[in-house]
Design a protein around this motif. Structure first.
Motif, PDB file in Angstrom:
ATOM      1  N   ALA A   1       9.950   2.730   2.801  1.00  0.00           N
ATOM      2  CA  ALA A   1      10.381   3.634   1.736  1.00  0.00           C
ATOM      3  C   ALA A   1       9.403   4.785   1.584  1.00  0.00           C
ATOM      4  O   ALA A   1       8.210   4.651   1.861  1.00  0.00           O
ATOM      5  N   VAL A   2       9.920   5.918   1.126  1.00  0.00           N
ATOM      6  CA  VAL A   2       9.076   7.048   0.762  1.00  0.00           C
ATOM      7  C   VAL A   2       9.658   7.677  -0.507  1.00  0.00           C
ATOM      8  O   VAL A   2      10.860   7.871  -0.624  1.00  0.00           O
TER       9      VAL A   2
ATOM     10  N   THR B   1       0.832  -1.200   0.000  1.00  0.00           N
ATOM     11  CA  THR B   1       0.000   0.000   0.000  1.00  0.00           C
ATOM     12  C   THR B   1       0.868   1.251   0.000  1.00  0.00           C
ATOM     13  O   THR B   1       1.808   1.377   0.792  1.00  0.00           O
ATOM     14  N   LEU B   2       0.541   2.168  -0.900  1.00  0.00           N
ATOM     15  CA  LEU B   2       1.121   3.502  -0.914  1.00  0.00           C
ATOM     16  C   LEU B   2       0.195   4.448  -0.163  1.00  0.00           C
ATOM     17  O   LEU B   2      -1.011   4.434  -0.390  1.00  0.00           O
ATOM     18  N   GLN B   3       0.756   5.268   0.686  1.00  0.00           N
ATOM     19  CA  GLN B   3      -0.012   6.337   1.328  1.00  0.00           C
ATOM     20  C   GLN B   3       0.435   7.670   0.744  1.00  0.00           C
ATOM     21  O   GLN B   3       1.623   7.987   0.727  1.00  0.00           O
ATOM     22  N   VAL B   4      -0.525   8.463   0.263  1.00  0.00           N
ATOM     23  CA  VAL B   4      -0.244   9.769  -0.319  1.00  0.00           C
ATOM     24  C   VAL B   4      -0.116  10.803   0.807  1.00  0.00           C
ATOM     25  O   VAL B   4      -1.000  10.921   1.654  1.00  0.00           O
TER      26      VAL B   4
ATOM     27  N   CYS C   1       4.274  13.245  -1.545  1.00  0.00           N
ATOM     28  CA  CYS C   1       5.207  12.151  -1.329  1.00  0.00           C
ATOM     29  C   CYS C   1       4.399  10.877  -1.173  1.00  0.00           C
ATOM     30  O   CYS C   1       3.226  10.916  -0.794  1.00  0.00           O
ATOM     31  N   LEU C   2       5.015   9.756  -1.455  1.00  0.00           N
ATOM     32  CA  LEU C   2       4.317   8.469  -1.460  1.00  0.00           C
ATOM     33  C   LEU C   2       5.045   7.522  -0.515  1.00  0.00           C
ATOM     34  O   LEU C   2       6.165   7.084  -0.793  1.00  0.00           O
ATOM     35  N   HIS C   3       4.397   7.209   0.605  1.00  0.00           N
ATOM     36  CA  HIS C   3       4.998   6.403   1.658  1.00  0.00           C
ATOM     37  C   HIS C   3       4.555   4.952   1.508  1.00  0.00           C
ATOM     38  O   HIS C   3       3.360   4.668   1.328  1.00  0.00           O
TER      39      HIS C   3
END
Length: 209
Positions: A142-143, A119-122, A134-136
């Protein structure tokens, strides 16, 4: 199948406020052998397509809309049959490069994007650009920071639609609060870590106050 991060570098120009500079841009691809997302679409669609190979691209995610990050986006989207996602606060910059196109979807703060069992968190991190994100990826530690945070300090804020106080606030509240071991994958230059960049930001604050 675990998600992984793939990387290439493309070269071209960045133009804003009547100035043009040669730049090298990182392109990051997050996914597995079947599907992926592309983070930024600079300069060279062929190099990005080679990195993607035969995977299904679920989205092209723009960290912001400066021309060196989105110049290839419409062409790449057509070639890969993939939507382009951009934070709406950056539409003013997007239309400087692509006046006849619009992104396919909007990125939003704290949005969750699922890809390849991760999952990417915006994270909306304005300052370098009003709609910068940024994409965490917590599972990978990683970010992806676009031009918000580099190895050595914050992104540039001396151009239109940028703000030095805002970028420091974004970095301090949204990035430096991430786990210190988090690897930072920026839009230009080398990777770094949140732990490494904390003292750099503190030093930058001292000199800018």
């Amino acid at each position: 199948m675990p998600a992984r991060i793939d990387h290439t570098i493309t070269s071209g120009t960045f133009s804003l406020d009547g100035q043009t500079h040669q730049v090298d841009n990182n392109v990051w691809v997050l996914g597995d052998d079947t599907e992926c997302v592309v983070i930024d679409a600079p300069h060279d669609t062929g190099a990005i397509q080679k990195l993607v190979a035969d995977r299904q691209v679920r989205a092209i995610l723009a960290t912001h809309a400066h021309d060196d990050h989105v110049r290839a986006a419409p062409e790449l989207a057509k070639a890969l049959n993939a939507p382009v996602w951009l934070h709406p606060d950056d539409l003013v910059l997007w239309h400087m490069t692509h006046p006849q196109h619009v992104p396919d979807a909007a990125l939003a703060d704290d949005q969750q994007i699922n890809i390849a069992d991760t999952t990417l968190q915006v994270l909306h991190t304005p300052g370098h650009a009003p709609g910068a994100v940024c994409l965490h990826v917590p599972e990978l530690g990683a970010v992806f920071t676009g031009d918000t945070l580099f190895a050595g300090g914050p992104g540039a804020t001396g151009r239109s639609y940028s703000d030095s106080d805002v970028i420091i606030s974004s970095i301090s509240t949204r990035l430096l609060t991430l786990p210190e071991h988090t690897t930072v994958h920026p839009g230009h230059g080398d990777t770094t870590t949140i732990r490494t960049e904390k003292p750099n930001i503190d030093e930058w604050k001292k000199h800018s106050s």
